[in-house]
Design an enzyme around this catalytic site. Structure first.
Site, PDB file in Angstrom:
ATOM      1  N   GLY A 156       0.835  -1.193   0.000  1.00 38.86           N
ATOM      2  CA  GLY A 156       0.000   0.000   0.000  1.00 38.86           C
ATOM      3  C   GLY A 156       0.870   1.242   0.000  1.00 38.86           C
ATOM      4  N   ARG A 157       0.327   2.335   0.506  1.00 39.13           N
ATOM      5  CA  ARG A 157       1.062   3.606   0.483  1.00 39.13           C
ATOM      6  C   ARG A 157       2.414   3.498   1.179  1.00 39.13           C
ATOM      7  NH1 ARG A 157      -4.166   5.805   1.959  1.00 39.13           N
ATOM      8  NH2 ARG A 157      -5.093   7.056   0.292  1.00 39.13           N
ATOM      9  N   ILE A 158       2.414   2.922   2.382  1.00 39.59           N
ATOM     10  CA  ILE A 158       3.660   2.871   3.142  1.00 39.59           C
ATOM     11  C   ILE A 158       4.626   1.873   2.526  1.00 39.59           C
ATOM     12  CG2 ILE A 158       4.682   2.375   5.398  1.00 39.59           C
ATOM     13  CD1 ILE A 158       2.048   3.342   6.655  1.00 39.59           C
ATOM     14  N   THR A 236       6.388  -2.162  11.516  1.00 40.18           N
ATOM     15  CA  THR A 236       5.888  -0.833  11.870  1.00 40.18           C
ATOM     16  C   THR A 236       4.376  -0.764  11.666  1.00 40.18           C
ATOM     17  OG1 THR A 236       6.382  -0.041   9.623  1.00 40.18           O
ATOM     18  CG2 THR A 236       8.046   0.367  11.315  1.00 40.18           C
ATOM     19  N   ARG A 238       1.256  -3.323  13.018  1.00 37.11           N
ATOM     20  CA  ARG A 238       0.568  -3.588  14.273  1.00 37.11           C
ATOM     21  C   ARG A 238       1.211  -4.792  14.940  1.00 37.11           C
ATOM     22  NH1 ARG A 238      -1.065   0.829  13.958  1.00 37.11           N
ATOM     23  NH2 ARG A 238      -3.222   1.624  14.081  1.00 37.11           N
ATOM     24  N   GLU A 267       0.913  -3.243  23.920  1.00 40.41           N
ATOM     25  CA  GLU A 267       1.574  -1.945  24.007  1.00 40.41           C
ATOM     26  C   GLU A 267       1.049  -1.202  25.225  1.00 40.41           C
ATOM     27  OE1 GLU A 267       1.302   0.378  20.464  1.00 40.41           O
ATOM     28  OE2 GLU A 267       2.327  -1.120  19.244  1.00 40.41           O
ATOM     29  N   HIS A 286       6.364   2.823  19.347  1.00 43.61           N
ATOM     30  CA  HIS A 286       5.309   3.193  18.391  1.00 43.61           C
ATOM     31  C   HIS A 286       5.434   4.662  17.962  1.00 43.61           C
ATOM     32  CE1 HIS A 286       1.071   1.828  17.025  1.00 43.61           C
ATOM     33  NE2 HIS A 286       1.569   2.690  16.155  1.00 43.61           N
TER      34      HIS A 286
END
Length: 321
Positions: A156-158, A236, A238, A267, A286
């Site tokens: 995707g974008r990342i 990076t 989940r 977390e 995070h």
């Protein structure tokens, strides 16, 4: 009367000032998020909720808020903490902040990749422990990026942004993306492959998929066993996408070479988690989107979604069911 809203954390002024100017805003002042029971009480009677990924927003909470609740706005891209279907059934639009944190998160993914490959954190601790006595030909040897294979789980974008960064290091980039189109990926210098091929061939594996029922625990013992003994895993996305116990055992036992984690399960990670005992696992808290410009944009987008919702207007960035 200005609409009554609840903001579950103090967000950057770029967004908070917009909310304060237009709404009767109840803003949670503490660093730690409100407990679910407290959150349930604080949202009673509000028309809008501006929340964060630590807040569980389910159907029961929406019902506790009351039928006047018009919008839920999340200051994050992911929204696995929100029961979007329950919101849809109640006619409540859910907003998020897509796109804005792409570059910051890609930068952090690549920073973790570099830090893990070149053993940066280990080297800092090496000095602090008084072990640097001379230049040693075989001390703290790491991996090369030039010519190495980077496997992206998700394009995707990342994922695409990470691929662009990898091109500057002359890396071979492959990706697992079931919905991806080979011809489109090829234009970005990326070859689509199966997940198994990606795991077997990659020197570095970077995760860029959302957390859902199909991705929860997708990187477990079986997947880790397919990776090279020298491979490094970067996450990076989940925390629950990776079986954290299996990752610890795989790194401890030399099944893979190491890991760089911006996200953990749970977390924050408990200080007694064995992951933190391994020098070749780098964990950061995070901070993928934690640049000033990015967080300002996220806050502004979340505020704009909230204000549109309480005014009965379409959200600029609405999650689709």
């Amino acid at each position: 009367m200005p609409p009554k809203v609840f903001v579950s954390r103090i967000i950057p002024d770029a967004g908070l000032d917009l909310v304060k100017a237009a709404c009767d805003a109840d803003i949670w002042p503490e660093t730690m998020p409100p407990a679910y029971e407290v959150l349930t009480e604080r949202v009673r009677g509000v028309e809008g909720i501006l929340c964060n990924l630590n807040d569980r927003i389910d159907g029961a909470l929406m019902d506790a808020a009351g039928p006047q609740l018009k919008v839920i706005s999340q200051m994050a891209v992911g929204y696995d903490n929100i029961d979007v279907r329950a919101a849809h059934e109640r006619g409540i639009p859910v907003g998020n902040t897509p796109g804005v944190l792409t570059d910051a998160t890609a930068d952090l993914a690549f920073a973790l990749l570099l830090a893990s490959a070149r053993r940066i954190v280990e080297s800092v601790e090496y000095i602090r422990a008084g072990q640097w006595r001379t230049w040693e030909p075989k001390a703290l040897l790491g991996g090369d990026l030039n010519g190495a294979t980077l496997g992206l789980i998700g394009l995707g974008r990342i994922g695409q942004a990470v691929a662009r960064r990898a091109s500057g290091f002359d890396m071979r980039v492959i990706a697992y993306s079931p919905r991806g189109k080979p011809e489109e990926a090829a234009k970005q210098g990326v070859t689509l492959v199966s997940l198994e091929q990606l795991l077997r061939e990659s020197d570095y594996v970077s995760i860029h998929v959302p957390l859902n029922e199909s991705t929860r625990g997708m990187i477990g013992r079986e997947a880790l066993a397919m990776m090279k003994p020298s491979a490094i895993l970067i996450n990076t996305a989940r925390g629950p996408i990776v079986d954290q116990k299996a990752l610890f055992e795989a790194v401890r036992d030399g099944v893979i070479g190491g890991a760089g984690l911006d996200v953990t399960d749970p977390e924050p990670i408990p200080l007694d988690d064995p992951i933190l005992t391994l020098p070749n696992i780098t964990v950061v808290p995070h901070i993928g989107s934690a640049s000033q410009r990015t967080r300002d944009k996220m806050a502004r987008m979340a505020a704009e979604n909230l204000l549109a919702g309480v005014e009965g207007q379409p959200l600029p960035n609405q999650v689709r069911v």
